[in-house]
Design a protein around this motif. Structure first.
Motif, mmCIF file in Angstrom:
data_model
loop_
_atom_site.group_PDB
_atom_site.id
_atom_site.type_symbol
_atom_site.label_atom_id
_atom_site.label_comp_id
_atom_site.label_asym_id
_atom_site.label_seq_id
_atom_site.Cartn_x
_atom_site.Cartn_y
_atom_site.Cartn_z
ATOM 1 N N ASP A 278 17.216 -1.183 4.188
ATOM 2 C CA ASP A 278 16.417 -2.129 5.443
ATOM 3 C C ASP A 278 16.378 -1.490 6.566
ATOM 4 O O ASP A 278 15.359 -1.503 7.199
ATOM 5 N N LEU A 279 17.394 -0.694 6.987
ATOM 6 C CA LEU A 279 17.228 0.119 8.370
ATOM 7 C C LEU A 279 16.284 1.070 8.408
ATOM 8 O O LEU A 279 15.378 1.283 9.109
ATOM 9 N N ARG A 280 16.084 1.811 7.122
ATOM 10 C CA ARG A 280 14.903 2.786 7.031
ATOM 11 C C ARG A 280 13.546 2.227 7.139
ATOM 12 O O ARG A 280 12.466 2.781 7.515
ATOM 13 N N ASN A 281 13.413 0.984 6.507
ATOM 14 C CA ASN A 281 12.124 0.187 6.391
ATOM 15 C C ASN A 281 12.096 -0.207 7.896
ATOM 16 O O ASN A 281 10.807 -0.898 7.954
ATOM 17 N N GLN A 282 12.956 -0.319 8.652
ATOM 18 C CA GLN A 282 12.887 -1.043 9.912
ATOM 19 C C GLN A 282 13.070 -0.306 11.127
ATOM 20 O O GLN A 282 13.481 -0.818 12.118
ATOM 21 N N THR A 283 12.783 1.067 11.094
ATOM 22 C CA THR A 283 12.931 1.882 12.045
ATOM 23 C C THR A 283 12.424 1.409 13.181
ATOM 24 O O THR A 283 13.039 1.747 14.496
ATOM 25 N N GLN B 27 11.926 -1.191 14.481
ATOM 26 C CA GLN B 27 12.530 -2.696 15.269
ATOM 27 C C GLN B 27 14.046 -2.362 15.873
ATOM 28 O O GLN B 27 14.430 -3.125 16.510
ATOM 29 N N TRP B 28 14.442 -1.098 15.631
ATOM 30 C CA TRP B 28 15.786 -0.770 15.894
ATOM 31 C C TRP B 28 15.851 0.276 16.939
ATOM 32 O O TRP B 28 15.128 1.193 17.007
ATOM 33 N N GLU B 29 17.038 0.478 17.858
ATOM 34 C CA GLU B 29 17.263 1.720 18.750
ATOM 35 C C GLU B 29 18.664 1.394 18.903
ATOM 36 O O GLU B 29 19.613 0.468 18.742
ATOM 37 N N THR C 243 15.199 12.913 25.752
ATOM 38 C CA THR C 243 14.234 12.563 26.916
ATOM 39 C C THR C 243 14.781 11.516 27.665
ATOM 40 O O THR C 243 14.028 11.128 28.703
ATOM 41 N N GLY C 244 16.044 10.726 27.463
ATOM 42 C CA GLY C 244 16.273 9.924 28.199
ATOM 43 C C GLY C 244 15.987 8.449 27.788
ATOM 44 O O GLY C 244 16.408 7.426 28.402
ATOM 45 N N SER C 245 15.328 8.788 26.804
ATOM 46 C CA SER C 245 14.755 7.179 25.762
ATOM 47 C C SER C 245 15.953 6.931 25.013
ATOM 48 O O SER C 245 16.817 7.707 24.617
ATOM 49 N N PRO C 246 15.966 5.527 24.379
ATOM 50 C CA PRO C 246 16.963 5.010 23.407
ATOM 51 C C PRO C 246 17.088 5.937 22.478
ATOM 52 O O PRO C 246 15.885 5.957 21.903
ATOM 53 N N ALA C 247 18.000 6.486 21.700
ATOM 54 C CA ALA C 247 17.773 7.042 20.538
ATOM 55 C C ALA C 247 17.351 6.261 19.291
ATOM 56 O O ALA C 247 17.501 5.348 19.234
ATOM 57 N N SER C 248 17.073 7.033 18.275
ATOM 58 C CA SER C 248 16.396 6.801 17.068
ATOM 59 C C SER C 248 17.651 5.834 16.240
ATOM 60 O O SER C 248 18.591 6.476 16.516
ATOM 61 N N ILE C 249 17.211 4.939 15.613
ATOM 62 C CA ILE C 249 18.403 4.311 14.714
ATOM 63 C C ILE C 249 18.681 5.099 13.487
ATOM 64 O O ILE C 249 19.628 5.098 12.955
ATOM 65 N N ARG D 148 20.965 -1.957 18.513
ATOM 66 C CA ARG D 148 20.277 -2.978 18.984
ATOM 67 C C ARG D 148 18.936 -3.189 18.632
ATOM 68 O O ARG D 148 18.298 -2.145 18.094
ATOM 69 N N ARG D 149 18.301 -4.450 18.692
ATOM 70 C CA ARG D 149 16.842 -4.553 18.106
ATOM 71 C C ARG D 149 16.001 -4.168 19.580
ATOM 72 O O ARG D 149 16.620 -4.539 20.626
ATOM 73 N N LYS D 150 15.077 -3.586 19.373
ATOM 74 C CA LYS D 150 14.267 -3.416 20.302
ATOM 75 C C LYS D 150 13.387 -4.640 21.011
ATOM 76 O O LYS D 150 13.364 -5.656 20.272
ATOM 77 N N ALA D 151 13.334 -5.006 22.277
ATOM 78 C CA ALA D 151 12.840 -5.986 22.796
ATOM 79 C C ALA D 151 11.556 -6.559 22.147
ATOM 80 O O ALA D 151 11.527 -7.564 21.832
ATOM 81 N N ASP D 152 10.423 -5.866 21.872
ATOM 82 C CA ASP D 152 9.506 -6.469 21.391
ATOM 83 C C ASP D 152 9.730 -6.986 19.793
ATOM 84 O O ASP D 152 9.150 -7.794 19.711
ATOM 85 N N ALA D 153 10.549 -6.321 19.206
ATOM 86 C CA ALA D 153 10.984 -6.618 17.780
ATOM 87 C C ALA D 153 11.702 -8.002 17.772
ATOM 88 O O ALA D 153 11.532 -8.823 17.070
ATOM 89 N N ALA D 154 12.510 -8.057 18.642
ATOM 90 C CA ALA D 154 13.497 -9.120 18.930
ATOM 91 C C ALA D 154 12.745 -10.371 19.280
ATOM 92 O O ALA D 154 13.049 -11.310 18.968
ATOM 93 N N ALA D 155 11.789 -10.059 20.330
ATOM 94 C CA ALA D 155 10.846 -11.152 20.682
ATOM 95 C C ALA D 155 9.949 -11.722 19.535
ATOM 96 O O ALA D 155 9.880 -12.875 19.201
#
Length: 302
Positions: A212-217, A219-221, A228-234, A285-292
């Motif tokens: 499921d996580l591989r299919n929802q990459t 949506q998560w971080e 780069t300072g951005s949230p790392a990939s799930i 955590r879920r990304k903000a837009d995915a969580a919304a």
């Protein structure tokens, strides 16, 4: 400086640090352990008899040496009549003020009993220590590593904490069972990841969580930054989950079925503790837009 950090002058003069943890029960340790054991067995003849039966020896204290003496200490901690008092307070029964006071006295007495043998093991530099639940011995690890694992267990939900605690005992207790340690480590991770990632799956496993996580990459971080300072990939977490899942020997009778090694059992426990701590502390955590979007979809459901 604590007693476990103190180094004899003769070693300090040679520029040496503490000695490596001591295996077994050399004479200086055996005598102190026997004194402690005799004092505990003297309090109850029935307890002495029961321990003799369980250890298959007519003289649990005087008739045992070396590793067997450690079994005696482990057995006293597990079977001691006072230890039952800690479980008595967890069944939801309402105590009277007098019963509560007596229970607290027994708990205090039990902690003092376990604390005395812990002091002996610490001072002697033994490779063994009293476990966090005060009901047996476990192999001594670096204090920081042990404290981190204990904190994760203490702050986890009941299911994850129970499985992680059993995994730790199976890996580092007097009778190590790497198969059980690995199985319980997987169950601890499933207890946290399944409801978070696959809440609608009636029969989720760590394998389905990974899928499921591989299919929802998208949506998560992770709460850890990448280069780069951005949230790392799930994906970083997925690799850890896959390592735990794919390293487990399952399905007895299959071509690749085997027993887990001690190293595998121990490694699985520490990997599981890290993953559970990440999920408990919000690193995953879920990304903000995915969580919304998820929240909006749930709101529109009839």
């Amino acid at each position: 400086m604590t007693s476990t950090e103190w180094v004899p002058l003769s070693r300090r003069r040679q520029g040496l640090g503490p000695e490596a943890p001591i295996e077994g029960t050399p004479k200086y340790l055996a005598e102190e352990l026997r004194k402690w054991a005799r004092s505990e067995l003297a309090c109850d003849d029935r307890f002495h008899g029961e321990l003799s039966l369980r250890l298959r020896t007519p003289a649990p204290v005087t008739g045992t040496v070396g590793e067997q003496l450690l079994d005696v200490v482990d057995g006293i901690l597990y079977w001691h009549p006072w230890r039952a008092c800690e479980d008595d307070g967890d069944d939801g029964e309402q105590f009277t003020a007098e019963q509560e006071a007596r229970w607290q006295e027994e708990v205090t007495a039990w902690k003092a009993t376990a604390g005395r043998v812990q002091g002996i093991l610490d001072a002697s530099g033994s490779a063994w220590r009293v476990n966090r639940t005060l009901d047996g011995l476990e192999r001594r690890l670096d204090d920081t590593v042990t404290a981190a694992a204990e904190l994760t267990i203490a702050t986890s939900e009941d299911d994850a904490a129970d499985h992680l605690g059993m995994a730790w005992r199976a890996a580092y207790g007097r009778q190590p069972d790497p198969d059980k340690a690995y199985d319980e480590a997987v169950l601890a991770v499933e207890a946290v990841t399944c409801p978070m990632v696959s809440p609608n799956n009636p029969r989720p496993t760590l394998g389905t969580v990974i899928r499921d996580l591989r299919n929802q990459t998208a949506q998560w971080e992770l709460g850890i930054g990448d280069a780069t300072g951005s949230p790392a990939s799930i994906d970083r977490l997925v690799h850890m989950l896959a390592l735990l899942w794919e390293g487990q020997s399952r399905h007895a009778g299959s071509q690749n079925s085997r027993r887990q090694t001690q190293m595998e059992g121990e490694s699985a426990v520490h990997l599981a503790a890290t993953i559970v701590q990440w999920l408990n502390s919000g690193v995953v955590r879920r990304k903000a837009d995915a969580a919304a979007s998820l929240a909006a979809g749930q709101h529109e459901m009839p």
